[in-house]
Design a protein around this motif. Structure first.
Motif, mmCIF file in Angstrom:
data_model
loop_
_atom_site.group_PDB
_atom_site.id
_atom_site.type_symbol
_atom_site.label_atom_id
_atom_site.label_comp_id
_atom_site.label_asym_id
_atom_site.label_seq_id
_atom_site.Cartn_x
_atom_site.Cartn_y
_atom_site.Cartn_z
ATOM 1 N N MET A 80 0.834 -1.207 0.000
ATOM 2 C CA MET A 80 0.000 0.000 0.000
ATOM 3 C C MET A 80 0.869 1.257 0.000
ATOM 4 O O MET A 80 0.586 2.213 -0.718
ATOM 5 C CB MET A 80 -0.923 0.014 1.213
ATOM 6 N N ALA A 81 1.934 1.243 0.803
ATOM 7 C CA ALA A 81 2.828 2.401 0.856
ATOM 8 C C ALA A 81 3.552 2.581 -0.477
ATOM 9 O O ALA A 81 3.700 3.703 -0.965
ATOM 10 C CB ALA A 81 3.835 2.243 1.998
ATOM 11 N N THR A 82 3.996 1.498 -1.081
ATOM 12 C CA THR A 82 4.679 1.587 -2.369
ATOM 13 C C THR A 82 3.736 2.129 -3.443
ATOM 14 O O THR A 82 4.144 2.901 -4.309
ATOM 15 C CB THR A 82 5.243 0.213 -2.792
ATOM 16 N N LEU A 83 2.473 1.747 -3.384
ATOM 17 C CA LEU A 83 1.482 2.228 -4.346
ATOM 18 C C LEU A 83 0.988 3.642 -4.036
ATOM 19 O O LEU A 83 0.236 4.229 -4.804
ATOM 20 C CB LEU A 83 0.283 1.270 -4.385
ATOM 21 N N GLY A 84 1.397 4.199 -2.890
ATOM 22 C CA GLY A 84 1.007 5.559 -2.519
ATOM 23 C C GLY A 84 -0.406 5.675 -1.986
ATOM 24 O O GLY A 84 -1.008 6.743 -2.029
ATOM 25 N N LEU A 85 -0.928 4.589 -1.444
ATOM 26 C CA LEU A 85 -2.304 4.591 -0.936
ATOM 27 C C LEU A 85 -2.366 5.129 0.485
ATOM 28 O O LEU A 85 -1.477 4.870 1.296
ATOM 29 C CB LEU A 85 -2.866 3.171 -0.959
#
Length: 193
Positions: A61-66
């Protein structure tokens, strides 16, 4: 999850893998509403499933910017950020999941491109979540690939995880136990008008 920059970079191999699966599924020569058994036998993939702990989903989620808040959570501003976007207690239940669904949409009579259009929807815990950089729930695949191009192009896990050239043990950070569902659903035949 956004406190350490490493957290939002370490899941880049997962992002690269999922986006690669979506690109591989994109084949405009098929009639997606009528897949034959022969086509399926030649390598048609309907879905790709990966499993990991909620910590893996959190890093993804953090890598996807969510769910990224504008203000970082600190011990000194916890009360002010009580309504923050990233709350692990809400986003990461035992059955946390994230899915991408690729839609091959038949072009309408007024479309400039007569080929299929490819749209992607992202689901977090079975609810549609808008992909960052997209202005609709169903995001054009090309827009999504551009949004995450920097992540996939700069994904050198040894450089990300290894502070010391002689010690590569940091790469074990991405090898995480398995129990939570992450899916890349590669195709759904719909008329997306």
């Amino acid at each position: 999850m956004y406190g350490d920059p490493l957290t939002s970079r370490v899941a880049c191999p997962l992002v690269r893998h999922m986006l690669g699966n979506l690109k591989a599924a994109m084949n405009t020569s098929w009639d997606y509403s009528n897949i034959t058994q022969e086509q399926a036998n030649r390598g048609y993939t309907a879905a790709n499933f990966l499993f990991g702990h909620s910590e893996t989903v959190a890093q993804l989620m953090a890598t996807l910017g969510l769910y990224k808040d504008n203000t970082p959570l600190l011990a000194t501003n916890r009360e002010a950020l009580r309504d923050r976007k990233f709350k692990s207690s809400k986003l990461l239940p035992f059955s946390a999941n994230l899915a991408f669904v690729l839609y091959a949409c038949k072009a309408g009579p007024n479309d400039d491109n007569p080929d299929n259009k490819f749209l992607v929807k992202m689901f977090v815990n079975e609810e549609v979540v808008r992909i960052p950089g997209c202005n609709a729930d169903a995001c054009p695949l090309d827009t999504m690939l551009q949004q995450y191009a920097n992540i996939t192009n700069s994904c050198d896990i040894e450089k990300i995880c290894d502070d010391d050239d002689d010690d590569i043990s940091g790469t074990s950070v991405i090898i995480i136990n398995t129990t939570v569902f992450i899916a890349t659903l590669l195709l759904s035949a719909l008329s997306c008008s």
